[in-house]
Design an enzyme around this catalytic site. Structure first.
Site, PDB file in Angstrom:
ATOM      1  N   GLY A  93       1.163  -3.357  -7.940  1.00 19.39           N
ATOM      2  CA  GLY A  93       1.322  -4.367  -6.895  1.00 19.39           C
ATOM      3  C   GLY A  93       2.737  -4.224  -6.346  1.00 19.39           C
ATOM      4  O   GLY A  93       3.706  -4.172  -7.116  1.00 19.39           O
ATOM      5  N   ALA A  94       2.849  -4.143  -5.017  1.00 23.18           N
ATOM      6  CA  ALA A  94       4.132  -3.757  -4.405  1.00 23.18           C
ATOM      7  C   ALA A  94       5.328  -4.603  -4.852  1.00 23.18           C
ATOM      8  O   ALA A  94       6.334  -4.055  -5.314  1.00 23.18           O
ATOM      9  CB  ALA A  94       3.976  -3.762  -2.886  1.00 23.18           C
TER      10      ALA A  94
ATOM     11  N   ARG B 289       6.061   5.879  -7.464  1.00 20.09           N
ATOM     12  CA  ARG B 289       4.911   5.626  -6.579  1.00 20.09           C
ATOM     13  C   ARG B 289       5.421   5.599  -5.136  1.00 20.09           C
ATOM     14  O   ARG B 289       6.352   4.858  -4.827  1.00 20.09           O
ATOM     15  CB  ARG B 289       4.213   4.306  -6.950  1.00 20.09           C
TER      16      ARG B 289
ATOM     17  N   ASP C 169       1.117  -2.879   0.820  1.00 17.94           N
ATOM     18  CA  ASP C 169       2.211  -2.120   0.201  1.00 17.94           C
ATOM     19  C   ASP C 169       3.294  -1.766   1.195  1.00 17.94           C
ATOM     20  O   ASP C 169       4.413  -1.433   0.828  1.00 17.94           O
ATOM     21  CB  ASP C 169       1.672  -0.841  -0.440  1.00 17.94           C
TER      22      ASP C 169
ATOM     23  N   ASN D  33      -2.600  -0.560   2.553  1.00 20.50           N
ATOM     24  CA  ASN D  33      -3.022  -1.351   1.389  1.00 20.50           C
ATOM     25  C   ASN D  33      -4.049  -0.546   0.602  1.00 20.50           C
ATOM     26  O   ASN D  33      -4.422   0.570   0.987  1.00 20.50           O
ATOM     27  CB  ASN D  33      -3.584  -2.711   1.824  1.00 20.50           C
ATOM     28  N   LYS D  34      -4.471  -1.124  -0.495  1.00 20.70           N
ATOM     29  CA  LYS D  34      -5.395  -0.447  -1.410  1.00 20.70           C
ATOM     30  C   LYS D  34      -6.569   0.186  -0.667  1.00 20.70           C
ATOM     31  O   LYS D  34      -7.132  -0.416   0.250  1.00 20.70           O
ATOM     32  CB  LYS D  34      -5.889  -1.481  -2.435  1.00 20.70           C
TER      33      LYS D  34
HETATM   34  O1  MRU Z   1      -2.333   0.499  -6.746  1.00 18.93           O
HETATM   35  P1  MRU Z   1      -1.915  -0.938  -6.804  1.00 18.93           P
HETATM   36  O2  MRU Z   1      -2.718  -1.753  -7.743  1.00 18.93           O
HETATM   37  O3  MRU Z   1      -0.417  -1.055  -7.050  1.00 18.93           O
HETATM   38  O4  MRU Z   1      -2.185  -1.471  -5.337  1.00 18.93           O
HETATM   39  C1  MRU Z   1      -1.867  -2.807  -5.061  1.00 18.93           C
HETATM   40  C2  MRU Z   1      -2.264  -3.248  -3.720  1.00 18.93           C
HETATM   41  O5  MRU Z   1      -2.801  -2.501  -2.938  1.00 18.93           O
HETATM   42  C3  MRU Z   1      -1.890  -4.643  -3.323  1.00 18.93           C
HETATM   43  O6  MRU Z   1      -2.805  -5.171  -2.410  1.00 18.93           O
HETATM   44  C4  MRU Z   1      -0.496  -4.641  -2.672  1.00 18.93           C
HETATM   45  O7  MRU Z   1       0.425  -3.976  -3.481  1.00 18.93           O
HETATM   46  C5  MRU Z   1       0.002  -6.004  -2.386  1.00 18.93           C
HETATM   47  S1  MRU Z   1       0.469  -6.857  -3.853  1.00 18.93           S
HETATM   48  C6  MRU Z   1       1.068  -8.375  -3.424  1.00 18.93           C
END
Ligand code: MRU
Length: 347
Positions: free
Chosen positions: A51-52, A92, A240, A250-251
């Site tokens: 999560g960012a 990352r 992100d 985003n994801k």
């Molecule tokens: O691969 P991840 O689990 O780090 O991806 C997270 C996401 O895509 C979240 O939606 C994003 O980081 C926002 S978190 C507030």
């Protein structure tokens, strides 16, 4: 029913960084202790923490840890801290919060070049704590702004996990939901399971159910159907990185949800702290997209599901064009299209 103990995504305790191991949720609440920056870098890479905003906080503590672990003189300590920043920057690529937090720690390092080793240690730890505390406050502000967009009764669809586990607490997308519920609104959440790492099924479902918020997990592929049947009032997701023109990384899977929401005239909101806005990146095409290990796709809970020798692709993020985003919900306020001027005005 007794309320479960609150959990901490990440904390600094006894000169170590402690994180809940998100790979083990929802079945096990295990806290891992890291005493060196290599451990923190590995935890970010392996998704113990993800999560960012949470990645940014972890990186900041990782830098502080490098100074604490060093018992040598000032110049060696500065070298170690610099090396820690470089290492963490390789973990990352997509979440801009990582680079934003490392930049803040680097600036603190530069300011403290004339300090004693103890003063430098303290300055870095204080900066990491500030990044951590500020993120929690920003999430609450995002929640307050975002809750105004949620009708009194709403079914809200979300993708991945943009909750307390992805931030210092409260969450961004889930912060909007939590604040709406706290304001007395009647909110039902549909959580996309989020293949392949299952952040929705495992993490969003876990943290919302713990808070007593009405949550139902759906397969990712069910989202367009439910949007077309108007069973969803609005979509809210985290991000992100937001480019200067409002394109949003985003994801993986978010873009498909945005397309289906747009086709069915359902509002699609993106919630983010200002640390996720990257005005130095012109548009989504310039956002680096992380490719994750094949095993996340080829295996389910340790069992191979893809025939041997068949290649897979595992891009971890996608880019939703600004044209599909109804509004950005930031701690500084709600930004509506055109995003370029709107973001520039708040910068
Ligand atoms: O691969 P991840 O689990 O780090 O991806 C997270 C996401 O895509 C979240 O939606 C994003 O980081 C926002 S978190 C507030």
């Amino acid at each position: 029913m007794n309320k479960p103990q609150p959990f901490l995504t990440i904390t600094w305790r006894d000169n170590a960084v402690v994180m809940i191991d998100q790979r083990r949720l929802p079945h096990e609440e295990q806290y891992n202790v890291y005493t060196d920056v290599a451990g923190v870098a590995g935890a970010i890479r392996d998704m113990v923490i993800r999560g960012a905003p949470a990645i940014g906080v972890a990186a900041a503590y990782g830098v502080a840890l490098a100074a604490h672990a060093a018992s040598d003189g000032l110049s060696q300590m500065i070298d170690r801290v610099q090396a820690a920043c470089d290492l963490l920057a390789t973990t990352r690529p997509t979440a801009v919060n990582l680079f934003w937090a490392i930049e803040r720690m680097s600036k603190t390092l530069k300011k403290a070049q004339q300090a004693t080793p103890d003063q430098l240690r303290l300055a870095l730890l204080e900066e990491a704590r500030a990044i951590h505390d500020e993120d929690l406050a920003l999430c609450h502000r995002i929640g307050e702004h975002g809750a105004t967009l949620v009708p009194d009764t709403a079914t809200v669809l979300t993708h991945c996990n943009a909750g307390a586990l992805a931030t210092a607490g409260h969450g961004t997308a889930l912060g909007v939901i939590r604040s709406a519920v706290s304001a007395g609104k009647n909110v039902r959440v549909l959580a996309d399971e989020t293949r392949p790492f299952l952040q929705g099924a495992r993490l969003t479902a876990w943290e919302l159910a713990r808070d007593g918020i009405d949550v139902t997990v759906i397969p990712d592929v069910a989202a367009p159907l439910l949007l077309s049947r108007k069973e969803v009032t609005l979509v809210v997701v985290g991000t992100d990185r937001v480019a200067a023109n409002g394109d949003v990384a985003n994801k993986i899977g978010t873009y498909g949800v945005a397309l289906a929401a747009h086709a069915n005239r359902i509002p699609f909101y993106v919630a983010a702290p200002w640390s996720t806005i990257d005005l130095d990146t012109k548009d989504g095409a310039a956002i680096p997209i992380e490719n994750r290990p094949d095993e996340e796709v080829t295996h389910v809970f340790g069992k191979r599901i893809v025939p041997n020798a068949v290649p897979v692709l595992n891009p971890a993020f996608d880019v939703t064009p600004a044209a599909l985003v109804t509004a950005l919900i930031t701690d500084r306020g709600i930004v509506r299209p055109p995003f370029g001027p709107g973001l520039a005005a708040l910068a």
